[in-house]
Design an enzyme around this catalytic site. Structure first.
Site, PDB file in Angstrom:
ATOM      1  N   ASP A  67       3.303   7.268  -7.249  1.00  0.00           N
ATOM      2  CA  ASP A  67       2.340   8.203  -6.250  1.00  0.00           C
ATOM      3  C   ASP A  67       3.829   8.876  -5.275  1.00  0.00           C
ATOM      4  O   ASP A  67       5.405   9.409  -5.266  1.00  0.00           O
ATOM      5  CB  ASP A  67       2.153   7.244  -4.608  1.00  0.00           C
ATOM      6  CG  ASP A  67       2.979   6.159  -4.295  1.00  0.00           C
ATOM      7  OD1 ASP A  67       3.878   6.238  -4.508  1.00  0.00           O
ATOM      8  OD2 ASP A  67       2.591   4.950  -4.236  1.00  0.00           O
ATOM      9  N   ASN A 134      -1.582  -4.839   3.998  1.00  0.00           N
ATOM     10  CA  ASN A 134      -3.111  -4.783   3.551  1.00  0.00           C
ATOM     11  C   ASN A 134      -3.450  -4.752   2.186  1.00  0.00           C
ATOM     12  O   ASN A 134      -4.231  -4.509   1.783  1.00  0.00           O
ATOM     13  CB  ASN A 134      -3.477  -2.719   4.528  1.00  0.00           C
ATOM     14  CG  ASN A 134      -3.289  -1.611   3.772  1.00  0.00           C
ATOM     15  OD1 ASN A 134      -2.420  -2.047   2.234  1.00  0.00           O
ATOM     16  ND2 ASN A 134      -3.493  -1.081   4.051  1.00  0.00           N
ATOM     17  N   HIS A 136      -2.939  -2.846  -0.847  1.00  0.00           N
ATOM     18  CA  HIS A 136      -2.658  -1.774  -1.064  1.00  0.00           C
ATOM     19  C   HIS A 136      -1.521  -1.904  -2.254  1.00  0.00           C
ATOM     20  O   HIS A 136      -0.467  -2.168  -2.320  1.00  0.00           O
ATOM     21  CB  HIS A 136      -2.720  -0.385  -0.636  1.00  0.00           C
ATOM     22  CG  HIS A 136      -1.244   0.127   0.184  1.00  0.00           C
ATOM     23  ND1 HIS A 136      -0.437   0.263   1.631  1.00  0.00           N
ATOM     24  CD2 HIS A 136      -0.071   0.490  -0.562  1.00  0.00           C
ATOM     25  CE1 HIS A 136       0.406  -0.266   1.466  1.00  0.00           C
ATOM     26  NE2 HIS A 136       0.939   0.534   0.307  1.00  0.00           N
ATOM     27  N   GLU A 141      -5.276   2.910  -0.642  1.00  0.00           N
ATOM     28  CA  GLU A 141      -5.809   2.091   0.211  1.00  0.00           C
ATOM     29  C   GLU A 141      -6.703   0.941   0.138  1.00  0.00           C
ATOM     30  O   GLU A 141      -7.797   1.236  -0.258  1.00  0.00           O
ATOM     31  CB  GLU A 141      -5.960   2.854   1.509  1.00  0.00           C
ATOM     32  CG  GLU A 141      -5.058   3.454   1.725  1.00  0.00           C
ATOM     33  CD  GLU A 141      -3.540   2.843   3.022  1.00  0.00           C
ATOM     34  OE1 GLU A 141      -3.833   1.431   2.155  1.00  0.00           O
ATOM     35  OE2 GLU A 141      -3.062   2.858   3.292  1.00  0.00           O
TER      36      GLU A 141
HETATM   37  C1  GLP Z   1       4.540   2.111  -0.418  1.00  0.00           C
HETATM   38  C2  GLP Z   1       4.230   2.247  -1.771  1.00  0.00           C
HETATM   39  C3  GLP Z   1       3.926   1.196  -2.793  1.00  0.00           C
HETATM   40  C4  GLP Z   1       4.855   0.440  -1.924  1.00  0.00           C
HETATM   41  C5  GLP Z   1       4.508  -0.181  -1.131  1.00  0.00           C
HETATM   42  C6  GLP Z   1       5.552  -1.371  -0.358  1.00  0.00           C
HETATM   43  O1  GLP Z   1       2.771   2.334   0.270  1.00  0.00           O
HETATM   44  N1  GLP Z   1       3.325   3.802  -2.004  1.00  0.00           N
HETATM   45  O2  GLP Z   1       3.917   1.913  -3.962  1.00  0.00           O
HETATM   46  O3  GLP Z   1       4.204  -0.952  -2.981  1.00  0.00           O
HETATM   47  O4  GLP Z   1       4.600   0.896   0.191  1.00  0.00           O
HETATM   48  O5  GLP Z   1       6.517  -0.983   0.057  1.00  0.00           O
HETATM   49  P1  GLP Z   1       7.976  -2.003   0.555  1.00  0.00           P
HETATM   50  O6  GLP Z   1       7.986  -2.300  -0.850  1.00  0.00           O
HETATM   51  O7  GLP Z   1       8.196  -1.230   1.128  1.00  0.00           O
HETATM   52  O8  GLP Z   1       7.549  -3.333   1.259  1.00  0.00           O
END
Ligand code: GLP
Length: 243
Positions: A67, A134, A136, A141
Site C-alpha cells: 500500500d 481494528n 485491517h 479498512e
Molecule cells: C498500517 C499498514 C498496515 C500495517 C498496520 C500496522 O496501517 N497499512 O499494513 O499492518 O499499519 O502497523 P504496525 O505494525 O506499525 O502496528
C-alpha cells in the site's frame, strides 16, 4: 490458519525471517507482497543482515508493496515508498520492485495497472502482512468488500489516529491510500501475518476466533488454505488455550 505462538517480538521477527528465507530457497522467481509499519521492522533488518553475510540472494525475487498513502511524494520520509526502500530495497538487489504511486493523476488507473502488474508477474507467491488494531490488513479498512482488488480507500479514524503518531505535527496526515484489495491478498499462494503487542490482542482474537466478516477484514484469512500467523505472547493474550 496455522497459529505459531512465540515468546516475544524478536522471536516473531526471527521466525518470519526464516520462513521468508525458506520460501526464497525453495522456489526460484518468488513474488512477494511486503508490509510497512513497526511490526516488520526487525524482520527487514534480519533479512538485510542475512543478505549482507551472503546467506541469501534476492536477485530473482519480485517485490510488491502492499500500500501507499495518496498524495504522498515517494521521496517523503513518511511515505511507504521511502519506508520500504530505506528498510529493505536499498540494501538488497531484487529482480524488480513496485510500490503504488500515490501521486498518480488517475488513481483508479494506477490501481488497475498495479493489479495487472501483479498478474503479469505470475501472481503473489507470498504475502507478508501486519494487522491494524481494528483488524485491517494492507489498508483494507473494516467494511471493505472481500472481493476488492487494488483500490483507493478512505482511512478510518482509528487508523489515522494509530498512524499519525509517526508523523510530524506540521505534516497533515493523509486521509486516503492505495491498497492491494482483500481478493488480491487472498490470491497469494501463502500468507504470513505478524503481530506483536497487547495493542493487537483484540484484533488477533477476532481474526482467529471471530466470525468471518467484512467488519474485521483480517478474518477472511480463516478461509485461506495456507496462512501462517506468527504472534507473540502479548498479541496472543486474549486467545486463551483454544489455539
Ligand atoms: C498500517 C499498514 C498496515 C500495517 C498496520 C500496522 O496501517 N497499512 O499494513 O499492518 O499499519 O502497523 P504496525 O505494525 O506499525 O502496528
Amino acid at each position: 490458519m496455522n497459529i505459531l505462538r512465540v515468546r516475544d517480538y524478536a522471536s516473531v521477527s526471527e521466525k518470519a525471517k526464516n520462513i521468508v528465507l525458506d520460501r526464497i530457497s525453495d522456489f526460484s522467481d518468488t513474488t512477494i507482497a511486503l508490509p510497512t509499519g513497526n511490526t516488520p521492522d526487525m524482520m527487514y533488518s534480519l533479512l538485510v543482515k542475512e543478505y549482507q553475510s551472503g546467506k541469501v540472494d534476492f536477485s530473482d525475487v519480485v517485490i510488491f508493496n502492499l500500500d501507499e498513502y495518496v498524495g504522498m511524494d515517494p521521496e517523503n520520509p513518511y511515505s511507504y515508498n521511502y519506508y520500504i526502500h530505506n528498510r529493505f530495497l536499498k540494501h538488497v538487489k531484487t529482480e524488480r520492485s513496485y510500490v503504488p504511486n500515490g501521486l498518480a493523476e488517475d488513481l483508479d488507473r494506477e490501481c488497475e495497472a498495479y493489479e495487472d502488474k501483479i498478474k503479469e508477474e505470475g501472481n503473489l507467491d507470498l504475502a507478508l502482512l501486519g494487522i491494524g488494531r481494528n483488524g485491517h490488513i494492507g489498508f483494507n479498512e473494516p467494511g471493505t468488500s472481500f472481493d476488492s482488488l487494488t483500490h483507493v480507500t478512505d482511512l478510518s479514524e482509528d487508523t489515522m489516529e494509530a498512524n499519525a503518531r509517526f508523523f510530524p505535527r506540521d505534516l497533515d496526515f493523509p486521509e486516503k491510500a492505495i491498497t492491494m484489495g482483500l481478493k488480491t491478498i487472498m490470491g497469494a499462494r501463502e500468507i504470513i501475518l505478524l503481530a506483536s503487542g497487547n495493542e493487537k490482542a483484540n484484533a488477533i482474537r477476532e481474526m482467529i476466533l471471530g466470525e468471518v466478516t467484512e467488519n474485521l477484514p483480517a478474518s477472511i484469512l480463516q478461509t485461506h488454505k495456507n496462512c501462517n500467523v506468527i504472534i507473540d505472547g502479548d498479541a496472543a493474550s486474549l486467545l486463551g488455550n483454544s489455539t
